[in-house]
Write a protein that holds these residues in place. Structure first.
Motif, PDB file in Angstrom:
ATOM      1  N   ILE A  94       4.291  -5.561   1.787  1.00  0.00           N
ATOM      2  CA  ILE A  94       3.551  -5.236   2.996  1.00  0.00           C
ATOM      3  C   ILE A  94       3.523  -6.448   3.912  1.00  0.00           C
ATOM      4  O   ILE A  94       3.245  -7.567   3.470  1.00  0.00           O
ATOM      5  CB  ILE A  94       2.103  -4.809   2.652  1.00  0.00           C
ATOM      6  CG1 ILE A  94       2.089  -3.692   1.604  1.00  0.00           C
ATOM      7  CG2 ILE A  94       1.366  -4.353   3.911  1.00  0.00           C
ATOM      8  CD1 ILE A  94       0.705  -3.392   1.063  1.00  0.00           C
ATOM      9  N   ASP A  95       3.778  -6.244   5.188  1.00  0.00           N
ATOM     10  CA  ASP A  95       3.796  -7.333   6.157  1.00  0.00           C
ATOM     11  C   ASP A  95       2.373  -7.663   6.614  1.00  0.00           C
ATOM     12  O   ASP A  95       1.981  -7.407   7.752  1.00  0.00           O
ATOM     13  CB  ASP A  95       4.675  -6.952   7.357  1.00  0.00           C
ATOM     14  CG  ASP A  95       4.817  -8.094   8.362  1.00  0.00           C
ATOM     15  OD1 ASP A  95       4.595  -9.264   7.962  1.00  0.00           O
ATOM     16  OD2 ASP A  95       5.137  -7.816   9.535  1.00  0.00           O
ATOM     17  N   ALA A 103     -11.955  -5.537   1.918  1.00  0.00           N
ATOM     18  CA  ALA A 103     -11.932  -4.292   1.156  1.00  0.00           C
ATOM     19  C   ALA A 103     -10.652  -3.524   1.466  1.00  0.00           C
ATOM     20  O   ALA A 103     -10.122  -3.608   2.579  1.00  0.00           O
ATOM     21  CB  ALA A 103     -13.139  -3.425   1.481  1.00  0.00           C
ATOM     22  N   ILE A 104     -10.175  -2.806   0.460  1.00  0.00           N
ATOM     23  CA  ILE A 104      -9.023  -1.910   0.617  1.00  0.00           C
ATOM     24  C   ILE A 104      -9.457  -0.521   0.175  1.00  0.00           C
ATOM     25  O   ILE A 104     -10.015  -0.347  -0.911  1.00  0.00           O
ATOM     26  CB  ILE A 104      -7.813  -2.370  -0.203  1.00  0.00           C
ATOM     27  CG1 ILE A 104      -7.322  -3.741   0.277  1.00  0.00           C
ATOM     28  CG2 ILE A 104      -6.675  -1.345  -0.109  1.00  0.00           C
ATOM     29  CD1 ILE A 104      -6.182  -4.310  -0.559  1.00  0.00           C
ATOM     30  N   GLU A 122       0.631  -5.856  -4.321  1.00  0.00           N
ATOM     31  CA  GLU A 122       0.495  -6.188  -2.903  1.00  0.00           C
ATOM     32  C   GLU A 122      -0.962  -6.067  -2.459  1.00  0.00           C
ATOM     33  O   GLU A 122      -1.444  -6.881  -1.668  1.00  0.00           O
ATOM     34  CB  GLU A 122       1.389  -5.273  -2.059  1.00  0.00           C
ATOM     35  CG  GLU A 122       2.850  -5.666  -2.075  1.00  0.00           C
ATOM     36  CD  GLU A 122       3.075  -6.993  -1.369  1.00  0.00           C
ATOM     37  OE1 GLU A 122       3.161  -7.007  -0.123  1.00  0.00           O
ATOM     38  OE2 GLU A 122       3.139  -8.024  -2.067  1.00  0.00           O
ATOM     39  N   PHE A 123      -1.659  -5.050  -2.953  1.00  0.00           N
ATOM     40  CA  PHE A 123      -3.079  -4.926  -2.649  1.00  0.00           C
ATOM     41  C   PHE A 123      -3.835  -6.172  -3.125  1.00  0.00           C
ATOM     42  O   PHE A 123      -4.691  -6.703  -2.413  1.00  0.00           O
ATOM     43  CB  PHE A 123      -3.675  -3.689  -3.321  1.00  0.00           C
ATOM     44  CG  PHE A 123      -3.337  -2.379  -2.649  1.00  0.00           C
ATOM     45  CD1 PHE A 123      -2.582  -2.339  -1.484  1.00  0.00           C
ATOM     46  CD2 PHE A 123      -3.778  -1.180  -3.189  1.00  0.00           C
ATOM     47  CE1 PHE A 123      -2.280  -1.128  -0.865  1.00  0.00           C
ATOM     48  CE2 PHE A 123      -3.494   0.036  -2.579  1.00  0.00           C
ATOM     49  CZ  PHE A 123      -2.735   0.058  -1.419  1.00  0.00           C
ATOM     50  N   LYS A 124      -3.523  -6.632  -4.309  1.00  0.00           N
ATOM     51  CA  LYS A 124      -4.171  -7.839  -4.839  1.00  0.00           C
ATOM     52  C   LYS A 124      -3.854  -9.049  -3.973  1.00  0.00           C
ATOM     53  O   LYS A 124      -4.729  -9.873  -3.693  1.00  0.00           O
ATOM     54  CB  LYS A 124      -3.708  -8.084  -6.278  1.00  0.00           C
ATOM     55  CG  LYS A 124      -4.347  -9.323  -6.911  1.00  0.00           C
ATOM     56  CD  LYS A 124      -3.851  -9.538  -8.331  1.00  0.00           C
ATOM     57  CE  LYS A 124      -4.491 -10.775  -8.944  1.00  0.00           C
ATOM     58  NZ  LYS A 124      -4.001 -11.010 -10.323  1.00  0.00           N
ATOM     59  N   VAL A 132     -13.093  -5.877  -2.673  1.00  0.00           N
ATOM     60  CA  VAL A 132     -13.214  -4.612  -3.388  1.00  0.00           C
ATOM     61  C   VAL A 132     -12.048  -3.675  -3.057  1.00  0.00           C
ATOM     62  O   VAL A 132     -11.611  -3.597  -1.906  1.00  0.00           O
ATOM     63  CB  VAL A 132     -14.559  -3.926  -3.080  1.00  0.00           C
ATOM     64  CG1 VAL A 132     -14.687  -3.595  -1.602  1.00  0.00           C
ATOM     65  CG2 VAL A 132     -14.753  -2.670  -3.916  1.00  0.00           C
ATOM     66  N   LEU A 133     -11.541  -3.015  -4.072  1.00  0.00           N
ATOM     67  CA  LEU A 133     -10.543  -1.952  -3.920  1.00  0.00           C
ATOM     68  C   LEU A 133     -11.183  -0.644  -4.361  1.00  0.00           C
ATOM     69  O   LEU A 133     -11.684  -0.534  -5.481  1.00  0.00           O
ATOM     70  CB  LEU A 133      -9.311  -2.242  -4.781  1.00  0.00           C
ATOM     71  CG  LEU A 133      -8.322  -1.069  -4.956  1.00  0.00           C
ATOM     72  CD1 LEU A 133      -7.659  -0.707  -3.623  1.00  0.00           C
ATOM     73  CD2 LEU A 133      -7.271  -1.396  -6.015  1.00  0.00           C
TER      74      LEU A 133
END
Length: 250
Positions: A94-95, A103-104, A122-124, A132-133
């Motif tokens: 992800i760019d 948060a995601i 990528e989220f991490k 938080v996810l």
């Protein structure tokens, strides 16, 4: 395009009302984990209605989506000054900057992604330490194996155990919740459903679409019951169609 897939175009998509409410319930659920100064990633944001909801509670929202049509709709129908819609394929890097988001939010995304571990890594990467996810995914053992749903848009469904395991590789899993309960159909509905599934000539899907029978089957023959979002135990058997996990980056 408005009724071609699982994306919800408010005012255009012909949808089963309790199913629409489930979408909004998830975003309402996420709001209690947010703060006014948060920068939030909504991945994948679809047509942007959820990003618009989140934008009322946080400093900034970035909505990621792979569909140009959905992005165009979001920019024309759900745009706010603190929302940025961007195109992205969650199977790929992800760019976005490291450690950027507080948060995601990612609802009903994981089952559509082939490279799930890449998406979560990528989220991490883009989530701040302690961020938080909140992520949801259907439980394969309920939606497909028990419920008998054949969803051609799902390419990689997970069981509850698999969902917990893959999240645990990158995040600290704090709580897990369930939405929409599985119920056992009475015998006569089982027979009707069995007959309806007979498709010797392989034209069932076309007939259902032509006669707009999707809602009839979903409303009367789906073994499910609308429910609020409720906390579930990690180790007990699951009877909810959708699982929602709340995780933190350590």
């Amino acid at each position: 395009e408005f009724n071609a897939g699982e994306r919800l175009y408010i005012g255009k998509t012909v949808a089963y009302e309790p199913g629409v409410k489930e979408h909004f319930d998830r975003y309402d659920f996420a709001k209690k984990y947010l703060k006014p100064d948060f920068i939030v990633l909504d991945a994948a944001c679809g047509t942007g209605y959820g990003s618009e909801i989140l934008a009322d509670y946080v400093k900034k929202v970035i909505g990621l989506e792979i569909s140009d049509h959905a992005l165009e709709w979001g920019r024309s129908h759900h745009q706010k000054p603190n929302i940025e819609f961007k195109k992205a394929d969650l199977n790929k890097p992800i760019d976005l900057l490291d450690n950027y988001f507080d948060a995601i939010i990612s609802f009903e995304t994981l089952e559509h992604v082939e490279h799930q571990e890449n998406m979560l890594a990528e989220f991490k990467r883009v989530l701040k330490p302690g961020g938080v996810l909140i992520i949801s995914s259907p439980d394969r053992e309920i939606i497909t194996e028990k419920g008998g749903t054949d969803n051609r848009f799902h390419i990689n469904e997970l069981s509850k155990k698999e969902f917990v395991t893959i999240l645990g590789k990158n995040f600290k899993l704090e709580n897990i919740f369930g939405q929409t309960k599985y119920v056992i159909l009475p015998w006569y509905k089982k027979i009707i459903k069995l007959i309806a599934k007979l498709d010797v000539l392989k034209i069932r899907r076309k007939i259902v679409q032509l006669l707009r029978l999707n809602f009839f089957f979903h409303k009367h023959l789906a073994p499910m019951a609308y429910s609020s979002i409720e906390r579930v135990n990690f180790d007990t058997p699951n009877d909810y169609y959708v699982l929602i996990a709340v995780c933190k980056k350590s």
